[in-house]
Design an enzyme around this catalytic site. Structure first.
Site, PDB file in Angstrom:
ATOM      1  N   SER A 126       0.844  -1.204   0.000  1.00 24.06           N
ATOM      2  CA  SER A 126       0.000   0.000   0.000  1.00 24.06           C
ATOM      3  C   SER A 126       0.869   1.240   0.000  1.00 24.06           C
ATOM      4  O   SER A 126       1.969   1.257   0.571  1.00 24.06           O
ATOM      5  CB  SER A 126      -0.865  -0.020   1.265  1.00 24.06           C
ATOM      6  OG  SER A 126      -1.449   1.247   1.476  1.00 24.06           O
ATOM      7  N   TYR A 151      -2.285  -0.949  10.995  1.00 24.39           N
ATOM      8  CA  TYR A 151      -2.515  -1.494   9.648  1.00 24.39           C
ATOM      9  C   TYR A 151      -1.345  -1.138   8.730  1.00 24.39           C
ATOM     10  O   TYR A 151      -0.757  -1.998   8.069  1.00 24.39           O
ATOM     11  CB  TYR A 151      -3.834  -0.958   9.052  1.00 24.39           C
ATOM     12  CG  TYR A 151      -3.861  -1.054   7.558  1.00 24.39           C
ATOM     13  CD1 TYR A 151      -4.093  -2.269   6.920  1.00 24.39           C
ATOM     14  CD2 TYR A 151      -3.563   0.053   6.759  1.00 24.39           C
ATOM     15  CE1 TYR A 151      -4.051  -2.377   5.542  1.00 24.39           C
ATOM     16  CE2 TYR A 151      -3.524  -0.047   5.377  1.00 24.39           C
ATOM     17  CZ  TYR A 151      -3.773  -1.259   4.776  1.00 24.39           C
ATOM     18  OH  TYR A 151      -3.713  -1.359   3.409  1.00 24.39           O
ATOM     19  N   LYS A 155       1.879  -3.510   6.729  1.00 24.57           N
ATOM     20  CA  LYS A 155       2.352  -3.503   5.327  1.00 24.57           C
ATOM     21  C   LYS A 155       3.853  -3.238   5.277  1.00 24.57           C
ATOM     22  O   LYS A 155       4.590  -3.853   4.505  1.00 24.57           O
ATOM     23  CB  LYS A 155       1.578  -2.459   4.512  1.00 24.57           C
ATOM     24  CG  LYS A 155       0.097  -2.790   4.334  1.00 24.57           C
ATOM     25  CD  LYS A 155      -0.101  -4.049   3.489  1.00 24.57           C
ATOM     26  CE  LYS A 155      -1.532  -4.512   3.441  1.00 24.57           C
ATOM     27  NZ  LYS A 155      -1.727  -5.816   2.816  1.00 24.57           N
TER      28      LYS A 155
HETATM   29  C1  UD1 Z   1      -6.735   4.196   3.772  1.00 18.81           C
HETATM   30  C2  UD1 Z   1      -5.297   3.979   4.108  1.00 18.81           C
HETATM   31  C3  UD1 Z   1      -4.651   3.130   3.056  1.00 18.81           C
HETATM   32  C4  UD1 Z   1      -5.373   1.818   2.988  1.00 18.81           C
HETATM   33  C5  UD1 Z   1      -6.842   2.042   2.708  1.00 18.81           C
HETATM   34  C6  UD1 Z   1      -7.511   0.705   2.852  1.00 18.81           C
HETATM   35  C7  UD1 Z   1      -4.127   5.695   5.345  1.00 18.81           C
HETATM   36  C8  UD1 Z   1      -3.520   7.053   5.313  1.00 18.81           C
HETATM   37  N1  UD1 Z   1      -4.629   5.258   4.204  1.00 18.81           N
HETATM   38  O1  UD1 Z   1      -6.758   4.966   2.585  1.00 18.81           O
HETATM   39  O2  UD1 Z   1      -3.323   2.871   3.375  1.00 18.81           O
HETATM   40  O3  UD1 Z   1      -4.803   0.990   2.020  1.00 18.81           O
HETATM   41  O4  UD1 Z   1      -7.381   2.960   3.649  1.00 18.81           O
HETATM   42  O5  UD1 Z   1      -8.819   0.778   3.183  1.00 18.81           O
HETATM   43  O6  UD1 Z   1      -4.129   5.069   6.361  1.00 18.81           O
HETATM   44  N2  UD1 Z   1     -13.109  10.468   3.140  1.00 18.81           N
HETATM   45  C9  UD1 Z   1     -14.105  11.355   3.490  1.00 18.81           C
HETATM   46  N3  UD1 Z   1     -15.251  10.855   4.026  1.00 18.81           N
HETATM   47  C10 UD1 Z   1     -15.462   9.516   4.226  1.00 18.81           C
HETATM   48  C11 UD1 Z   1     -14.431   8.624   3.863  1.00 18.81           C
HETATM   49  C12 UD1 Z   1     -13.260   9.122   3.342  1.00 18.81           C
HETATM   50  O7  UD1 Z   1     -13.965  12.570   3.319  1.00 18.81           O
HETATM   51  O8  UD1 Z   1     -16.516   9.140   4.736  1.00 18.81           O
HETATM   52  C13 UD1 Z   1     -11.876  10.988   2.553  1.00 18.81           C
HETATM   53  C14 UD1 Z   1     -10.631  10.732   3.383  1.00 18.81           C
HETATM   54  O9  UD1 Z   1     -10.421  11.760   4.303  1.00 18.81           O
HETATM   55  C15 UD1 Z   1      -9.558  10.650   2.318  1.00 18.81           C
HETATM   56  C16 UD1 Z   1     -10.290  10.098   1.083  1.00 18.81           C
HETATM   57  O10 UD1 Z   1     -11.669  10.321   1.336  1.00 18.81           O
HETATM   58  O11 UD1 Z   1      -9.096  11.921   2.002  1.00 18.81           O
HETATM   59  C17 UD1 Z   1     -10.062   8.619   0.865  1.00 18.81           C
HETATM   60  O12 UD1 Z   1     -10.320   7.941   2.094  1.00 18.81           O
HETATM   61  P1  UD1 Z   1     -10.372   6.346   2.180  1.00 18.81           P
HETATM   62  O13 UD1 Z   1     -11.209   5.812   1.097  1.00 18.81           O
HETATM   63  O14 UD1 Z   1     -10.728   5.995   3.582  1.00 18.81           O
HETATM   64  O15 UD1 Z   1      -8.899   5.883   1.863  1.00 18.81           O
HETATM   65  P2  UD1 Z   1      -7.507   6.346   2.490  1.00 18.81           P
HETATM   66  O16 UD1 Z   1      -7.655   6.922   3.837  1.00 18.81           O
HETATM   67  O17 UD1 Z   1      -6.821   7.170   1.465  1.00 18.81           O
END
Ligand code: UD1
Length: 341
Positions: A126, A151, A155
């Site tokens: 990741s 988590y 990795k």
């Molecule tokens: C996270 C992990 C990544 C992992 C992945 C697996 C971190 C930094 N990243 O990715 O390593 O492989 O999960 O599941 O730990 N968001 C919102 N509202 C929501 C959900 C998400 O605004 O309800 C935003 C988040 O703040 C982020 C983006 O959407 O900016 C993507 O979020 P998400 O899909 O959870 O993935 P990551 O956090 O990037």
């Protein structure tokens, strides 16, 4: 047909990879404990392919059970290892569960692979290993940093284990793919992400909100140093990502891969959360109910990939736009709704 063992093959990325493997002429064999997926993903795979794929229902941390699979499936030529937990927040609350499952399964698998002289592995890593990167886009030379969560640390530790093994003089060949943000679903809408409970990830939360399962999406922060203040991610379509595994295993089997290699797998483009929401709205014609909320602890403000290495050495390319990916995620959500009736 070359037989490839796919751990976690009934999961989100695993199921898409199983389909692509068959379409590329391989014989995938799945192992999965169904802890974070459902039987219907096997049905979806069978519907797409017009036939069942062998699945052994075992836990990948169970060395004895793994051994039995390798005894039964005599001619496994390579392994793609997906089986792992992936909820960042849960890993903070239950770190041992994550170390046991994610690190334990890799160690068990490597031991059994060695016993059976199987030495080609594609590992699911990741972009979390880059932490908060100092420069963008991140290349494979970007320094790996202290992980933000248990988590993420699993990795990082798994990459270290594989590196130690590669430099120990063993003849294990590993390609670690560092995924950015996988989204979307198979164009048939027969397989896709099956989040249990409230989704942590953005796209399933978007599609469930549009489908009326969740009331409102909260965007976590709009005061980051980005064009619209929301976080930047590199959203890669799951079928493009699945195909990266096929080319990675092909390269390993052809003997062209080094002992340990790392590849970024993303699109090379960063999009803000708001851009992702707008892409969903454009692609589907649905108006999304969302609000801006506080930042989510542990979020990386911005990250996206430099995919030059994967493009040049694996021949990896993305074929799907963000809108198309969002449309496929929506079609999958609609399929779930139809089949729940
Ligand atoms: C996270 C992990 C990544 C992992 C992945 C697996 C971190 C930094 N990243 O990715 O390593 O492989 O999960 O599941 O730990 N968001 C919102 N509202 C929501 C959900 C998400 O605004 O309800 C935003 C988040 O703040 C982020 C983006 O959407 O900016 C993507 O979020 P998400 O899909 O959870 O993935 P990551 O956090 O990037």
């Amino acid at each position: 047909m070359k037989k490839i063992l796919v751990t976690g093959g009934a999961g989100y990325i695993g199921s898409h990879t199983v389909v692509e493997l068959v379409e590329a002429g391989y014989e995938p064999v799945i192992i999965d404990n169904f802890s974070n997926t459902e039987e219907r993903s096997l049905q979806g795979i069978a519907d797409i392919l017009g036939g069942d794929v062998t699945c052994h229902r075992i836990d990948c941390t169970d060395t004895a059970a793994l051994r039995e699979v390798f005894e039964k499936e005599t001619d496994i030529e390579g392994v793609i290892h997906f089986a792992a937990f992936k909820a960042v927040g849960e890993s903070v609350d239950e770190p041992l569960k994550y170390y046991h499952n994610n690190v334990g399964s890799l160690v068990a698998l490597l031991q059994v692979m060695k016993e059976f002289n199987v030495n080609k592995l594609v590992f699911s890593s990741s972009c979390t290993v880059y932490g908060i990167p100092a420069e963008l886009p991140v290349t494979e030379q970007t320094p790996v940093q202290k992980a933000n969560s248990p988590y993420g640390n699993t990795k990082k530790i798994c990459e270290e284990i594989l590196t130690d093994l590669a430099t120990s003089g063993s003849d294990m060949y590993t390609t670690a793919l560092r995924y950015f943000n996988p989204i979307g679903a198979h164009p048939s809408a027969k397989i896709g992400e099956l989040p249990l409970g409230v989704p942590n990830n953005l796209v399933p939360f978007i599609t469930q909100t549009a489908a009326g399962i969740r009331e409102q999406l909260t965007i976590f922060g709009n005061d980051y140093d980005t064009p619209d203040g929301t976080c930047i991610r590199d959203y890669v379509h799951v079928v493009d990502l699945a195909k990266a595994h096929v080319v990675a295993i092909e390269r390993l089997l052809s003997g062209k891969a080094g002992n340990i290699e790392f590849f970024n797998v993303g699109t090379g483009t960063g999009n803000t959360v708001l851009e992702a929401v707008q892409a969903f709205e454009r692609a589907t014609g649905e108006k999304l109910n969302y609000k801006i909320g506080p930042r989510r602890p542990g979020d990386v403000p911005k990250i996206f990939a430099d995919v030059t290495k994967a493009t040049e050495e694996l021949g990896f390319k993305t074929t799907t736009t963000l809108e198309e990916a969002m449309k496929s995620a929506w079609d999958w959500q609609m399929h779930l709704k139809e089949t729940a009736k």
